[in-house]
Design a protein around this motif. Structure first.
Motif, PDB file in Angstrom:
ATOM      1  N   ILE A 186       0.869  -1.171   0.000  1.00 56.51           N
ATOM      2  CA  ILE A 186       0.000   0.000   0.000  1.00 56.51           C
ATOM      3  C   ILE A 186       0.907   1.222   0.000  1.00 56.51           C
ATOM      4  O   ILE A 186       1.641   1.448   0.962  1.00 56.51           O
ATOM      5  CB  ILE A 186      -0.931   0.018   1.224  1.00 56.51           C
TER       6      ILE A 186
ATOM      7  N   ALA B  91      -5.812   2.021   5.998  1.00 57.58           N
ATOM      8  CA  ALA B  91      -4.975   0.948   5.456  1.00 57.58           C
ATOM      9  C   ALA B  91      -4.708  -0.117   6.516  1.00 57.58           C
ATOM     10  O   ALA B  91      -4.780  -1.320   6.245  1.00 57.58           O
ATOM     11  CB  ALA B  91      -3.667   1.526   4.947  1.00 57.58           C
TER      12      ALA B  91
ATOM     13  N   ILE C 215       2.886  -1.028   4.301  1.00 59.61           N
ATOM     14  CA  ILE C 215       2.573   0.350   3.943  1.00 59.61           C
ATOM     15  C   ILE C 215       3.882   1.085   3.703  1.00 59.61           C
ATOM     16  O   ILE C 215       4.772   1.086   4.567  1.00 59.61           O
ATOM     17  CB  ILE C 215       1.776   1.068   5.047  1.00 59.61           C
TER      18      ILE C 215
END
Length: 304
Positions: free
Chosen positions: A10, A28, A38
């Motif tokens: 992400i 997220a 992430i």
């Protein structure tokens, strides 16, 4: 077949966007699908973005550019820091809904699929609160969507998931690093030319609409970058105008029409007329002819 729970990257790109970034990161982290990383890529921001990253330091990968990059270059730098077999992007003012990744990844079981997208909510400010409005009322195209996408970019960026192998096979190397506005559209066209695209007719994100969205504040620059996309598309597939002659001519005509509206807006009527004539050279539609007549026989202040 794909792995049951492959790693997903992400990617959050930001430049001094801190007002909503914690809400984005939290969305997220709250995914029902849990095998993700992430990557927060800070594009030469002030210290306040680092301060946010410190709050989440055990939950994300933080990288920072010391000099300011174009959006295309910043997105590419973030991809280079990621390891996932699939990549998705979350702008710092947008939101993922909890089941986004869980619903999208199974659609890659078809090896011909290179990208999956979905419906999304517009998140619109109403007085002191934010209101959700579903973007699409009807199902959008999926499968072989290249000719559809030439008519305009309808893939909400905050919903797209891309197979990493697609990017590895991209000879134009991901996002155009000279672009700031059409980075996603340029890439999505290339992906849709080579791969199938799948659509989920359910909102899986929230796209925040506010006063600084490029889509609404700088449409003329978007048109200029769309024009620069043409040689990149032809470099990617030299026979494109032969295979999609009508669609490509309409694509070029719409760019010139958008540029003409900008020139009318700033009072440059002659340049606007020149743009509409170029549009007509590519697409002899009644719409383009009506726009030309309007520019020729009405004042600049009249809007179409």
């Amino acid at each position: 077949m794909i792995e049951k729970t492959p790693l997903i990257s992400i990617i959050i790109n930001t430049h001094n966007d801190v007002e909503y970034i914690e809400e984005a990161i939290d969305s997220a982290l709250n995914q029902t699908y849990q095998n993700f990383e992430i990557v927060l890529y800070d594009n030469a921001s002030e210290k306040k973005v680092f301060d946010v990253a410190e709050k989440y330091k055990d939950k994300l990968i933080y990288r920072r550019s010391e000099s300011f990059l174009t959006l295309g270059a910043a997105r590419n730098a973030a991809i280079a820091e990621s390891k996932g077999k699939f990549i998705t992007f979350l702008d710092a003012d947008d939101i993922f809904l909890p089941q986004k990744l869980e619903m999208q990844i199974p659609l890659f079981s078809d090896p011909e699929v290179g990208l999956v997208y979905s419906n999304t909510f517009h998140l619109i400010k109403n007085d002191d609160s934010w209101v959700d409005e579903e973007l699409y009322e009807q199902p959008m195209p999926d499968g072989n969507i290249f000719s559809n996408l030439l008519k305009g970019n309808f893939i909400p960026f905050n919903t797209a998931v891309i197979k990493r192998a697609v990017l590895e096979n991209d000879k134009l190397k991901w996002f155009n690093e000279s672009f700031d506005f059409c980075t996603d559209y340029d890439l999505f066209l290339r992906i849709s030319y080579k791969y199938k695209v799948k659509y989920i007719n359910e909102p899986l994100g929230k796209w925040r609409i506010h006063g600084s969205n490029y889509t609404f504040t700088k449409p003329h620059l978007i048109s200029a970058e769309r024009y620069l996309m043409i040689p990149r598309i032809l470099d990617y597939e030299p026979e494109l105008f032969d295979k999609y002659k009508k669609e490509m001519n309409c694509f070029v005509a719409e760019i010139f029409l958008d540029m003409s509206r900008y020139f009318i807006h700033i009072g440059q009527r002659h340049r606007a007329i020149a743009c509409v004539l170029n549009a007509l050279m590519n697409d002899l539609s009644s719409k383009n002819f009506r726009v030309l007549m309007h520019y020729l026989f009405s004042g600049i202040k009249n809007k179409i």
